[in-house]
Design an enzyme around this catalytic site. Structure first.
Site, PDB file in Angstrom:
ATOM      1  N   SER A 149       0.776  -1.060  -0.201  1.00 23.33           N
ATOM      2  CA  SER A 149      -0.040  -0.127   0.072  1.00 23.33           C
ATOM      3  C   SER A 149       0.807   1.211   0.011  1.00 23.33           C
ATOM      4  O   SER A 149       2.236   1.123   0.453  1.00 23.33           O
ATOM      5  CB  SER A 149      -1.193   0.124   1.176  1.00 23.33           C
ATOM      6  OG  SER A 149      -1.463   1.447   1.527  1.00 23.33           O
ATOM      7  N   TYR A 162      -2.536  -1.248  10.495  1.00 22.65           N
ATOM      8  CA  TYR A 162      -2.419  -1.234   9.059  1.00 22.65           C
ATOM      9  C   TYR A 162      -0.994  -0.746   8.482  1.00 22.65           C
ATOM     10  O   TYR A 162      -0.414  -1.377   7.614  1.00 22.65           O
ATOM     11  CB  TYR A 162      -3.478  -0.617   8.510  1.00 22.65           C
ATOM     12  CG  TYR A 162      -3.795  -0.978   7.035  1.00 22.65           C
ATOM     13  CD1 TYR A 162      -4.308  -1.876   6.507  1.00 22.65           C
ATOM     14  CD2 TYR A 162      -3.426   0.325   6.136  1.00 22.65           C
ATOM     15  CE1 TYR A 162      -4.223  -2.246   4.988  1.00 22.65           C
ATOM     16  CE2 TYR A 162      -3.589   0.070   4.688  1.00 22.65           C
ATOM     17  CZ  TYR A 162      -3.979  -1.268   4.189  1.00 22.65           C
ATOM     18  OH  TYR A 162      -4.089  -1.325   2.746  1.00 22.65           O
TER      19      TYR A 162
HETATM   20  C1  BGC Z   1      -6.191   1.480   2.148  1.00 22.45           C
HETATM   21  C2  BGC Z   1      -7.465   2.276   1.765  1.00 22.45           C
HETATM   22  C3  BGC Z   1      -7.186   3.683   1.580  1.00 22.45           C
HETATM   23  C4  BGC Z   1      -6.043   3.704   0.547  1.00 22.45           C
HETATM   24  C5  BGC Z   1      -5.634   5.513   0.406  1.00 22.45           C
HETATM   25  C6  BGC Z   1      -5.205   1.675   0.922  1.00 22.45           C
HETATM   26  O1  BGC Z   1      -4.025   0.877   1.365  1.00 22.45           O
HETATM   27  O2  BGC Z   1      -6.565   0.028   2.190  1.00 22.45           O
HETATM   28  O3  BGC Z   1      -8.326   2.170   3.011  1.00 22.45           O
HETATM   29  O4  BGC Z   1      -8.323   4.567   1.225  1.00 22.45           O
HETATM   30  O5  BGC Z   1      -4.858   3.192   0.934  1.00 22.45           O
HETATM   31  O6  BGC Z   1      -5.147   6.055   1.648  1.00 22.45           O
END
Ligand code: BGC
Length: 261
Positions: A149, A162
């Protein structure tokens, strides 16, 4: 391009975790169109999973379902063994399964932390271990692509576990890239920004939040699973044979966006 007429991953067996929906399903479909045989990991073999399998099969590819909870290490080992036995090999591992919990620092529970870290960080590490053991026995060569991410770099208020999982995944990826290079395995992250998938269900239902998010994305739109899938196919394919230990951001410019206008 369908599974029977060539493609960049012709003849490769690809395992995609968390593939019942969202980015995982998008990757699985695209892999199928590129000629791969697709092992679809799902949490449960239910109607939704069967529908996902049919969707991938519609590309012309062979697709089989493998139900396993990847947050449980023994199940990761069993999953890799089952894929090798039923599909006749395994060449590409896509660590996609991921969850998130929206909770500020005063609300986070130990259960939230454990669940997020187990699925997003422990699972890719131990799946990579099982995959590398298989490759070692099979004579070398393979690809690991983790779906990370932008939050492997970018802080995300209310999502501390996360962010910890994705930042950790970045360092696991870099470390395994070094350890597994002698085996001919490349290890890389694809780091999506804001992609339109069920993980964003709450956000997508809130127009004000969507508008605020769009204002942060230079490309002016959210991404689609297919945007991410193209990057995964590239890293899984021959053109990326000398690329390892790196992250490819697929975010429409979100991560490095800064403006004083
Ligand atoms: C997350 C989303 C978020 C996006 C941008 C992703 O990794 O799962 O919830 O909107 O990042 O911030």
């Amino acid at each position: 391009m369908d599974g029977s007429s060539g493609g960049r991953l012709q003849g490769k067996v690809v395992l995609v975790t968390g593939a019942v929906q969202g980015i995982g399903l998008g990757i699985a479909e695209r892999m199928g169109r590129e000629g791969a045989q697709v092992a679809l990991n799902v949490h449960r073999d239910d109607e939704r999973a069967q529908a996902a399998r049919r969707q991938v099969e519609a590309t012309g590819a062979r697709c089989e379902l493998f139900a396993a909870d990847v947050s449980q290490v023994p199940q990761t080992q069993q999953l890799v063994a089952d894929v090798v036995a039923r599909m006749g090999g395994l060449h590409v591992l896509v660590n996609n399964a991921g969850i998130e919990r929206n909770a500020g620092v005063f609300e986070i529970t130990e259960a939230d932390y454990d669940a997020v870290l187990a699925t997003n960080l422990k699972a890719p590490l131990f799946l990579s271990q099982a995959f590398a053991r298989h490759v070692q026995q099979a004579g070398g060569g393979g690809r690991i692509v983790n779906i990370s991410s932008v939050h492997e770099e970018l802080p995300f208020p209310h999502f501390a576990p996360y962010c910890a999982s994705k930042g950790g995944l970045k360092m696991v990826m870099r470390t395994l890239a070094l350890e597994l290079a002698p085996l001919g395995i490349t290890v890389n992250d694809v780091a999506p920004g804001a992609i339109r998938t069920p993980i964003n269900r709450d956000l997508l239902a809130d127009h004000a939040k969507v508008d605020a998010l769009l204002a942060q994305i230079p490309a002016g739109r959210m991404g689609e699973p297919e945007d991410v899938a193209g990057a995964v196919v590239f890293l899984a394919g021959d053109d990326a044979r000398y690329i390892t230990g790196t992250t490819l951001f697929v975010d429409g410019g979100l991560l490095w966006n800064y403006s004083e206008q």
